[in-house]
Design a protein around this motif. Structure first.
Motif, PDB file in Angstrom:
ATOM      1  N   UNK A 192       0.885  -1.258  -0.030  1.00 28.81           N
ATOM      2  CA  UNK A 192      -0.039   0.040   0.079  1.00 28.81           C
ATOM      3  C   UNK A 192       0.856   1.265  -0.109  1.00 28.81           C
ATOM      4  N   UNK A 193       0.213   2.227  -0.139  1.00 32.00           N
ATOM      5  CA  UNK A 193       0.805   3.711  -0.166  1.00 32.00           C
ATOM      6  C   UNK A 193       1.881   4.106   1.045  1.00 32.00           C
ATOM      7  N   UNK A 194       1.594   3.504   2.046  1.00 32.45           N
ATOM      8  CA  UNK A 194       2.269   3.858   3.197  1.00 32.45           C
ATOM      9  C   UNK A 194       3.524   2.770   3.308  1.00 32.45           C
ATOM     10  N   UNK A 195       3.440   1.969   2.475  1.00 28.43           N
ATOM     11  CA  UNK A 195       4.903   1.096   2.483  1.00 28.43           C
ATOM     12  C   UNK A 195       4.407  -0.174   3.721  1.00 28.43           C
ATOM     13  N   UNK A 196       3.230  -0.236   4.019  1.00 29.27           N
ATOM     14  CA  UNK A 196       3.135  -1.369   5.163  1.00 29.27           C
ATOM     15  C   UNK A 196       2.732  -2.574   4.314  1.00 29.27           C
ATOM     16  N   UNK A 197       3.447  -3.657   4.392  1.00 29.70           N
ATOM     17  CA  UNK A 197       3.026  -4.852   3.640  1.00 29.70           C
ATOM     18  C   UNK A 197       3.965  -4.811   2.286  1.00 29.70           C
ATOM     19  N   UNK A 198       4.197  -6.065   1.873  1.00 28.99           N
ATOM     20  CA  UNK A 198       5.056  -6.312   0.749  1.00 28.99           C
ATOM     21  C   UNK A 198       4.215  -7.335  -0.426  1.00 28.99           C
ATOM     22  N   UNK A 199       4.737  -7.107  -1.706  1.00 26.82           N
ATOM     23  CA  UNK A 199       4.323  -8.178  -2.619  1.00 26.82           C
ATOM     24  C   UNK A 199       5.752  -8.763  -3.196  1.00 26.82           C
ATOM     25  N   UNK A 246       3.390 -13.735  -4.018  1.00 30.31           N
ATOM     26  CA  UNK A 246       2.585 -13.670  -2.602  1.00 30.31           C
ATOM     27  C   UNK A 246       2.686 -12.324  -1.965  1.00 30.31           C
ATOM     28  N   UNK A 247       1.660 -11.958  -1.269  1.00 30.95           N
ATOM     29  CA  UNK A 247       1.740 -10.622  -0.647  1.00 30.95           C
ATOM     30  C   UNK A 247       1.665 -10.984   0.845  1.00 30.95           C
ATOM     31  N   UNK A 248       2.355 -10.209   1.817  1.00 25.98           N
ATOM     32  CA  UNK A 248       2.313 -10.340   3.025  1.00 25.98           C
ATOM     33  C   UNK A 248       2.293  -9.143   3.938  1.00 25.98           C
ATOM     34  N   UNK A 249       1.463  -9.135   4.874  1.00 22.59           N
ATOM     35  CA  UNK A 249       1.683  -7.871   5.819  1.00 22.59           C
ATOM     36  C   UNK A 249       1.423  -8.404   7.347  1.00 22.59           C
ATOM     37  N   UNK A 250       2.338  -8.197   8.266  1.00 21.45           N
ATOM     38  CA  UNK A 250       2.311  -8.639   9.611  1.00 21.45           C
ATOM     39  C   UNK A 250       0.886  -8.187  10.390  1.00 21.45           C
ATOM     40  N   UNK A 251       0.638  -8.899  11.815  1.00 24.28           N
ATOM     41  CA  UNK A 251      -0.189  -8.522  12.484  1.00 24.28           C
ATOM     42  C   UNK A 251      -1.815  -8.918  12.120  1.00 24.28           C
ATOM     43  N   UNK A 285      -3.002  -7.295  -7.091  1.00 28.83           N
ATOM     44  CA  UNK A 285      -1.616  -7.552  -7.728  1.00 28.83           C
ATOM     45  C   UNK A 285      -1.633  -9.003  -8.131  1.00 28.83           C
ATOM     46  N   UNK A 286      -2.712  -9.700  -8.287  1.00 26.93           N
ATOM     47  CA  UNK A 286      -2.821 -10.836  -9.084  1.00 26.93           C
ATOM     48  C   UNK A 286      -1.856 -12.028  -8.292  1.00 26.93           C
ATOM     49  N   UNK A 287      -1.858 -11.860  -6.913  1.00 25.76           N
ATOM     50  CA  UNK A 287      -0.902 -12.908  -6.281  1.00 25.76           C
ATOM     51  C   UNK A 287      -1.649 -14.262  -6.020  1.00 25.76           C
ATOM     52  N   UNK A 288      -0.739 -15.275  -5.888  1.00 29.38           N
ATOM     53  CA  UNK A 288      -1.023 -16.794  -5.361  1.00 29.38           C
ATOM     54  C   UNK A 288      -1.756 -16.778  -4.087  1.00 29.38           C
ATOM     55  N   UNK A 289      -1.038 -16.131  -3.179  1.00 30.46           N
ATOM     56  CA  UNK A 289      -1.435 -16.059  -1.691  1.00 30.46           C
ATOM     57  C   UNK A 289      -1.216 -14.658  -0.960  1.00 30.46           C
ATOM     58  N   UNK A 290      -1.779 -14.642   0.242  1.00 40.89           N
ATOM     59  CA  UNK A 290      -1.821 -13.679   1.035  1.00 40.89           C
ATOM     60  C   UNK A 290      -1.553 -14.063   2.410  1.00 40.89           C
ATOM     61  N   UNK A 291      -0.382 -13.692   3.020  1.00 46.15           N
ATOM     62  CA  UNK A 291      -0.143 -13.974   4.467  1.00 46.15           C
ATOM     63  C   UNK A 291      -0.315 -12.903   5.206  1.00 46.15           C
ATOM     64  N   UNK A 292      -0.911 -13.148   6.527  1.00 45.29           N
ATOM     65  CA  UNK A 292      -1.084 -11.999   7.569  1.00 45.29           C
ATOM     66  C   UNK A 292      -1.007 -12.767   8.874  1.00 45.29           C
ATOM     67  N   UNK A 293      -1.300 -11.874   9.872  1.00 48.05           N
ATOM     68  CA  UNK A 293      -1.505 -12.637  11.284  1.00 48.05           C
ATOM     69  C   UNK A 293      -2.786 -13.104  11.569  1.00 48.05           C
ATOM     70  N   UNK A 294      -3.741 -12.446  11.520  1.00 43.74           N
ATOM     71  CA  UNK A 294      -5.051 -12.660  12.094  1.00 43.74           C
ATOM     72  C   UNK A 294      -5.919 -12.931  10.680  1.00 43.74           C
ATOM     73  N   UNK A 295      -7.241 -13.617  11.133  1.00 45.04           N
ATOM     74  CA  UNK A 295      -8.355 -14.103  10.216  1.00 45.04           C
ATOM     75  C   UNK A 295      -9.643 -13.611  10.865  1.00 45.04           C
ATOM     76  N   UNK A 296     -10.480 -12.921   9.912  1.00 35.28           N
ATOM     77  CA  UNK A 296     -11.975 -12.612  10.177  1.00 35.28           C
ATOM     78  C   UNK A 296     -12.700 -13.543   9.698  1.00 35.28           C
TER      79      UNK A 296
END
Length: 249
Positions: free
Chosen positions: A126-133, A170-175, A187-198
């Motif tokens: 995102x534009x704040x640079x929090x998370x990566x692809x 893959x995209x990822x963003x902690x927490x 972004x057309x990724x195959x997977x997304x990794x983070x900390x929690x799930x809703x």
């Protein structure tokens, strides 16, 4: 040894805090003694971490999750009173860095997680640079990647399959960044990794045909604060010890 206000200026500049619109103040949240010889670092400024800092004779505490979050009740009583009373009684400074620590390209939570999982970043999420692809070294199944995550973080992740495809991009963003799944999908990724799930995260993953990996809020955010503490120890010659307060979330 370093002077408290000098340390704050250094950290604020290093982590570029003015760049971020955050949910809590970044920097020195509670002022303690003027000179700092020893720092205790941890993920969250819970009472257990404060007590460990007192027991170990620390002068300051450095965390990712501090206090004074937007929407918090401002009344100082109960848990809040006990935490602040501990800090003030023992003249402990509390330094907290939230989004700036997530985003730092070398010491940040996302950079450190990528290092442990063998991910190569190509762009910010995102534009704040929090998370990566980025990409994995080679395509692997969701189950195999889940095993890598478990081995690296010592915690079994929750896996939601979005199809039967392999994981390469893959995209990822902690927490607690499960809500960024739509950005990740863009972004057309195959997977997304983070900390929690809703509840809605599962449906978003399935309907966008991308895998989702919930690896734990605490588990994914242990490493930035450790890297930052190690950096300060080298930079200023202060003692900085990471204290793990286990959290299953």
């Amino acid at each position: 040894m370093i002077e408290r206000d000098e340390l704050e200026r250094y950290l604020n500049s290093l982590l570029n805090i003015s760049k971020f619109k955050d949910y809590a103040p970044n920097g020195l949240q509670v002022e303690g003694r003027k000179f700092i010889h020893k720092i205790v670092a941890g993920v969250t400024a819970c009472q257990a971490l404060l007590d460990a800092a007192v027991e170990q004779g620390a002068d300051a505490i450095l965390v990712h999750h501090g206090y004074f979050w937007r929407g918090d009740n401002p009344v100082v009583r109960g848990m809040h009173q006990r935490r602040l009373a501990t800090l003030l009684k023992h003249e402990l400074s509390l330094f907290a860095y939230h989004l700036p620590l997530d985003a730092h390209p070398e010491l940040g939570n996302n950079a450190q997680l990528a290092k442990r999982l063998g991910l190569t970043s190509e762009a910010a999420l995102n534009e704040q640079g929090v998370g990566n692809v980025g990409v994995l070294a080679e395509p692997i199944s969701l189950e195999a990647f889940g095993l890598q995550v478990e081995q690296a973080l010592q915690r079994k992740p929750l896996l939601v399959a979005g199809g039967d495809h392999l994981v390469r991009r893959i995209a990822w963003c902690t927490g607690g960044a499960q809500t960024y799944i739509q950005e990740a999908s863009g972004f057309g990724v195959d997977a997304y990794l983070s900390g929690e799930i809703s509840e809605h995260t599962t449906h978003s993953a399935r309907e966008n045909q991308l895998h989702y990996i919930a690896a734990g809020h605490h588990a994914t955010e242990r490493y930035g604060i450790q890297a930052l503490g190690e950096h300060l120890a080298l930079q200023f010659g202060v003692e900085c010890k990471f204290v793990e307060i286990d959290n299953p979330a």
